[in-house]
Write a protein that holds these residues in place. Sequence first.
Motif, PDB file in Angstrom:
ATOM      1  N   GLU A 126       1.081  34.517  -1.300  1.00 43.43           N
ATOM      2  CA  GLU A 126       0.190  35.207  -0.504  1.00 43.43           C
ATOM      3  C   GLU A 126      -1.089  35.184  -0.923  1.00 43.43           C
ATOM      4  N   TYR A 127      -1.256  35.246  -2.025  1.00 47.67           N
ATOM      5  CA  TYR A 127      -2.947  35.290  -2.589  1.00 47.67           C
ATOM      6  C   TYR A 127      -3.435  33.955  -2.277  1.00 47.67           C
ATOM      7  N   LEU A 128      -2.744  32.816  -2.736  1.00 48.90           N
ATOM      8  CA  LEU A 128      -3.231  31.600  -2.586  1.00 48.90           C
ATOM      9  C   LEU A 128      -3.524  31.123  -1.225  1.00 48.90           C
ATOM     10  N   ASP A 129      -2.521  31.312  -0.214  1.00 47.95           N
ATOM     11  CA  ASP A 129      -2.716  31.230   1.058  1.00 47.95           C
ATOM     12  C   ASP A 129      -3.847  31.988   1.729  1.00 47.95           C
ATOM     13  N   GLY A 130      -4.156  33.036   1.367  1.00 50.32           N
ATOM     14  CA  GLY A 130      -5.112  34.090   1.835  1.00 50.32           C
ATOM     15  C   GLY A 130      -6.679  33.766   1.610  1.00 50.32           C
ATOM     16  N   VAL A 131      -6.755  32.541   0.735  1.00 53.39           N
ATOM     17  CA  VAL A 131      -8.174  32.112   0.346  1.00 53.39           C
ATOM     18  C   VAL A 131      -8.262  31.059   1.098  1.00 53.39           C
ATOM     19  N   ASP A 132      -9.460  31.248   2.105  1.00 50.70           N
ATOM     20  CA  ASP A 132     -10.049  30.397   3.190  1.00 50.70           C
ATOM     21  C   ASP A 132     -11.162  29.646   2.491  1.00 50.70           C
ATOM     22  N   LEU A 133     -10.938  28.188   1.931  1.00 48.65           N
ATOM     23  CA  LEU A 133     -12.039  27.415   1.348  1.00 48.65           C
ATOM     24  C   LEU A 133     -13.202  26.991   2.465  1.00 48.65           C
ATOM     25  N   GLU A 134     -12.537  26.867   3.710  1.00 46.12           N
ATOM     26  CA  GLU A 134     -13.567  26.127   4.513  1.00 46.12           C
ATOM     27  C   GLU A 134     -14.614  27.162   5.129  1.00 46.12           C
ATOM     28  N   SER A 135     -14.128  28.425   5.456  1.00 48.06           N
ATOM     29  CA  SER A 135     -15.118  29.453   5.752  1.00 48.06           C
ATOM     30  C   SER A 135     -16.057  30.108   4.757  1.00 48.06           C
ATOM     31  N   ALA A 136     -15.587  29.850   3.651  1.00 46.75           N
ATOM     32  CA  ALA A 136     -16.277  30.662   2.415  1.00 46.75           C
ATOM     33  C   ALA A 136     -17.780  30.097   2.226  1.00 46.75           C
TER      34      ALA A 136
ATOM     35  N   ILE B 178     -14.515  30.950  -6.576  1.00 48.36           N
ATOM     36  CA  ILE B 178     -13.000  30.974  -6.371  1.00 48.36           C
ATOM     37  C   ILE B 178     -12.178  30.308  -7.381  1.00 48.36           C
ATOM     38  N   PRO B 179     -11.397  30.854  -8.256  1.00 46.40           N
ATOM     39  CA  PRO B 179     -10.675  30.164  -9.344  1.00 46.40           C
ATOM     40  C   PRO B 179     -10.115  29.066  -9.037  1.00 46.40           C
ATOM     41  N   TRP B 180     -10.292  27.982  -9.861  1.00 42.93           N
ATOM     42  CA  TRP B 180      -9.942  26.536  -9.730  1.00 42.93           C
ATOM     43  C   TRP B 180      -8.596  26.284  -9.669  1.00 42.93           C
ATOM     44  N   ILE B 181      -7.466  27.483  -9.701  1.00 43.66           N
ATOM     45  CA  ILE B 181      -6.096  27.372  -9.480  1.00 43.66           C
ATOM     46  C   ILE B 181      -6.067  27.464  -7.997  1.00 43.66           C
ATOM     47  N   VAL B 182      -6.876  27.980  -7.221  1.00 45.47           N
ATOM     48  CA  VAL B 182      -6.826  27.981  -5.926  1.00 45.47           C
ATOM     49  C   VAL B 182      -7.044  26.463  -5.234  1.00 45.47           C
ATOM     50  N   PHE B 183      -8.356  25.644  -5.784  1.00 41.43           N
ATOM     51  CA  PHE B 183      -8.606  24.721  -5.552  1.00 41.43           C
ATOM     52  C   PHE B 183      -7.246  23.611  -5.520  1.00 41.43           C
ATOM     53  N   LEU B 184      -6.665  23.883  -6.751  1.00 41.38           N
ATOM     54  CA  LEU B 184      -5.717  22.713  -7.172  1.00 41.38           C
ATOM     55  C   LEU B 184      -4.770  23.071  -6.315  1.00 41.38           C
ATOM     56  N   TYR B 185      -4.263  24.205  -5.849  1.00 42.93           N
ATOM     57  CA  TYR B 185      -3.013  24.512  -4.944  1.00 42.93           C
ATOM     58  C   TYR B 185      -3.404  23.842  -3.638  1.00 42.93           C
TER      59      TYR B 185
ATOM     60  N   PRO C 273     -22.736  16.213  -2.675  1.00 39.90           N
ATOM     61  CA  PRO C 273     -21.997  17.065  -2.943  1.00 39.90           C
ATOM     62  C   PRO C 273     -22.578  17.900  -3.932  1.00 39.90           C
ATOM     63  N   ILE C 274     -22.581  19.405  -3.862  1.00 37.95           N
ATOM     64  CA  ILE C 274     -23.106  20.235  -4.861  1.00 37.95           C
ATOM     65  C   ILE C 274     -22.300  20.396  -5.805  1.00 37.95           C
ATOM     66  N   TYR C 275     -22.847  20.183  -7.259  1.00 32.14           N
ATOM     67  CA  TYR C 275     -21.693  20.467  -8.206  1.00 32.14           C
ATOM     68  C   TYR C 275     -21.326  21.920  -8.414  1.00 32.14           C
ATOM     69  N   GLN C 276     -20.094  21.990  -8.487  1.00 30.35           N
ATOM     70  CA  GLN C 276     -19.277  23.583  -8.771  1.00 30.35           C
ATOM     71  C   GLN C 276     -18.559  23.200  -9.914  1.00 30.35           C
ATOM     72  N   GLU C 277     -18.866  24.307 -10.779  1.00 29.82           N
ATOM     73  CA  GLU C 277     -18.320  24.176 -12.096  1.00 29.82           C
ATOM     74  C   GLU C 277     -16.541  24.607 -11.778  1.00 29.82           C
ATOM     75  N   ASN C 278     -16.246  25.480 -10.811  1.00 25.42           N
ATOM     76  CA  ASN C 278     -14.904  25.652 -10.763  1.00 25.42           C
ATOM     77  C   ASN C 278     -13.905  24.571 -10.316  1.00 25.42           C
ATOM     78  N   ILE C 279     -14.607  23.685  -9.426  1.00 25.89           N
ATOM     79  CA  ILE C 279     -14.038  22.378  -9.106  1.00 25.89           C
ATOM     80  C   ILE C 279     -14.049  21.432 -10.252  1.00 25.89           C
ATOM     81  N   GLU C 280     -15.018  21.285 -10.905  1.00 27.86           N
ATOM     82  CA  GLU C 280     -15.152  20.539 -12.380  1.00 27.86           C
ATOM     83  C   GLU C 280     -13.711  20.756 -13.154  1.00 27.86           C
TER      84      GLU C 280
END
Length: 535
Positions: free
Chosen positions: A199-209, A217-224, A264-271
Amino acid sequence: MASPSPKSPEQSEKNKQYDRQLRLWGDHGQATLENGHVCLINATALGTETLKSMVLPGVGAITIVDDNNVSDEDIGSNFFLEITSKGLNRGSEALRLILELNPAVQGHAVQEPPDQILQENPDFFKSFNVVIATALNEKTILSLSQHLWDINVPFMLCRSVGFLGSLRIQMKEHTVIEIHPDNDQPDLRLDVPFPALVEYLDGVDLESAELKDHAHIPWIVFLYKAVQKWQTSYQNMWPMSRKEKNDIRNILHEFMKIDNCGVPIYQENIEEAMKAVNTALVPTFLPSRIQELIYSSAATNLTKESSSFWIMCSALRGFVEAEGKGRLPVKGTIPDLTASTDHYVKLMNIYRSQAAMDAEIMYRKVQQIVTQLHCDSISEAEVKLFCAHAHDLCVIKGSNIATEYQLGSNVASYIARHLEEPDVMMVHYVMLRAAEMFISEHCQSPGDWEPEADIAKLKTCVTKFLSDISCSPFPKDDHIHEMCRYGGAEIHTVSAFLGGCIGHEAIKIITKQYKPVNNTLIYDGASTNTAIFTF
């Protein structure tokens, strides 16, 4: 709501005193240590240095068994004896000075030889969490080790002679829940996410953020999300190969926001997500060593005398087969990661809540077993701790020192095999055993009075020992000459180093945290080499 009352000055001072070790084994480990009672037989330099390493961290009580009086040799090698101690009981004098290190520790001295205690009051040793012995003769070693094996009390046999030292740990069975692995793997369940996590992972919208939100946003979300996108082309498979994991990294790179120039803009969480691909995408499974434990006879054939560890292993088997669907309880922890406070706390609470639910199920199963067996209760805190570390449980099966000294075929072949290795350390074990044989025959240490005359006698002991294990005599007598040169004396620096090691291993045994040595440690102070052998 009223504010919590401040900690008492005494408690604050205690936490300050034990701050470093509390970081190692926690409040519960410290409490276990403070309830521990250690017996030391013979307050030699090695013995007192061992106790020092246990008194400073706050072991509850120590008892020194020693009927010897302080000699000039003791004063020369033992920092816990004074010139004025000469002629007085060695155990009582050492105890007095050791206890000055930590007033919170209780101490007792028994001025009787261990042989007499074994004969007249064998139950004496039942009250100790561990018995540590130094400078024992071969006969006493055999009788004491067998007795402690029979009553299931851990025994640590220690030696310090010249530049050589050894530690032999005897335990029937030692179970460890908190082994504190060097590389603790995260338990994120991204391949089999539980409902609250989905529910939490699906509830995060990466496109509109927006970028400012996207970067927190935690890297766990990006990985999922990356795995989900990858699975659309691979029929819900799970990325396992190097190529597949590189595909995930490429997708993660695509998630980065783009600046006005299309870069691309460097993001520590994606790194962080890219770095975590190898560890976080390991499929959730039941480790084979844990499967062996929960299906072992000790966990399946419980009795009233079964330890809490095996009762909880039995309950864990029930959890894995039912609610866990082949998997262990959730650990309930997440790694450090770059995220906003709101995101981090929410994600952390999701994992904690699932871990609490799994632990509650486990606790009910444990209570059912306890009720059926009519045995001592197991607290909810114990079960929660067990669940949090269920991925890394450890059981060490020990062997009897008395059996080792009989030099059966397995022990003999083990020694002979290791004597063939280059830069062999097993030769020091042979020399220490031969020195014990020498003391038993001649009532003195080799080289104590006449080093040159004792060389031939010690060589006879070495030859006999090697003959008993079907090995050829040493081609050179260098080690024999060196042992006679020691004259049975202790070098304080060697005893201090080895005593620190022994004290730490004893603390592991008492707190049941970290894996202790299994089962023999040999130390060569001349080369500063160590070796571990398992007889």
